[in-house]
Design an enzyme around this catalytic site. Structure first.
Site, PDB file in Angstrom:
ATOM      1  N   SER A   1       0.842  -1.190   0.000  1.00 56.02           N
ATOM      2  CA  SER A   1       0.000   0.000   0.000  1.00 56.02           C
ATOM      3  C   SER A   1       0.876   1.238   0.000  1.00 56.02           C
ATOM      4  CB  SER A   1      -0.892  -0.006   1.248  1.00 56.02           C
ATOM      5  OG  SER A   1      -1.488   1.255   1.469  1.00 56.02           O
TER       6      SER A   1
ATOM      7  N   TYR B   1      -1.127  -2.145  10.062  1.00 51.97           N
ATOM      8  CA  TYR B   1      -1.235  -2.330   8.610  1.00 51.97           C
ATOM      9  C   TYR B   1      -0.017  -1.759   7.904  1.00 51.97           C
ATOM     10  CZ  TYR B   1      -3.246  -1.937   3.903  1.00 51.97           C
ATOM     11  OH  TYR B   1      -3.476  -2.023   2.553  1.00 51.97           O
TER      12      TYR B   1
END
Length: 289
Positions: A160, A173
């Site tokens: 990401s 995350y």
């Protein structure tokens, strides 16, 4: 957990129809492909000539995806497997070999995200999110590596843009996704002699399925943070970029203008980048929460 493998057929010398396309004759596993970006990446691979093993944890949703692919004439099987469990990953890889006799492409897409600040998170929630992003890539790769070495295949970790510089309310995350970049770099050095490609794709804001959920501080599923629609890429558009990344055997692909701006700021102007994040955290809290 028990695995459910559907659409499986006995292995033949050429167990799927010959076809045109840059991935013709290749076999791919896409983890987390029962929905979202993983599903559309699997669809694009099939359209480009590959045979694909679909994967997810929700048996009903995975079967619905498999059946829709099969109805469209695409060559797929599916395997219900938890990618944070190594034995499940061994069975996932075995399903690919049993159905198609080889493995050329592994895309580790399955992961869990969050909407929670670190100080509020329960430790087990942090571990769950982190493990899904790290071991959810390590375990499938470990199980698949011998087969990928035989085919001089390709491995792509789906990361990401939030891993490039961190993002408030995403500690576990971001940490897990950032770890994948260093893992890929290390594997390129260790396994250079094998010819296997190791790449990372940093995905930006993407349109999500309506039922997409992330975890809050207590581990309960909640809606993802608001993202302006004009900032979002389509799932099919992201899938096309992932396939181009694999074809070109790139080391890193950063998707979206925002992602490339983050790389620029993080590399050359880190203090400015942090100031922007801190300022938007104060003024646009809904962007993170």
């Amino acid at each position: 957990m028990s695995e459910i493998i559907t659409g499986l057929r006995p292995r033949l010398a050429q167990p799927w129809p010959a076809g045109a396309g840059p991935f013709a004759g290749q076999v791919a596993i896409v983890t987390g492909s029962e929905s979202g970006i993983g599903r559309e990446t699997a669809r694009a691979l099939c359209a480009a000539g590959a045979a694909v093993v679909l994967n997810g944890r929700n048996a009903e949703r995975l079967e619905h995806t498999r059946q829709s692919f099969a109805d469209a004439g695409l060559t797929v099987v599916s395997c219900v497997a938890d990618v944070t469990d190594y034995a499940s990953c061994e069975r996932l890889v075995a399903a690919a070999i049993q159905a198609f006799g080889r493995l050329d492409v592994l895309i580790t897409n399955a992961s869990i995200s969050q909407r929670a600040y670190f100080a509020d998170m329960q430790p087990e929630v942090f571990q769950r999110v982190f493990d899904s992003n790290v071991y959810g890539s390590v375990y499938p790769l470990k199980a698949a590596l011998p087969h990928l070495i035989r085919t001089r295949g390709s491995v792509t970790f789906i990361s990401s843009i939030s891993a490039l510089n961190g993002m408030p309310s995403g500690s576990a995350y971001c940490a897990g996704k950032a770890a994948l970049s260093n893992l890929a770099h290390t594997l390129r050095l260790e396994l250079d002699h094998t010819g296997v490609h190791f790449g990372v794709v940093h995905i930006g804001f993407t349109q999500n399925d309506a039922d997409k959920r992330v975890l809050d501080a207590a581990g309960q599923p909640v809606l993802i943070a608001h993202r302006p629609p004009r900032w979002q890429k389509t799932q099919a558009g992201v899938a096309a970029i992932i396939l181009r990344h694999i074809r070109r055997r790139r080391k890193r692909t950063v998707i979206s203008v925002l992602g490339k701006l983050i790389v620029l700021l993080h590399t050359f102007f880190p203090r400015l980048g942090d100031w922007i994040v801190l300022t938007t955290t104060r003024r646009l809290r809904h962007f993170y929460e």
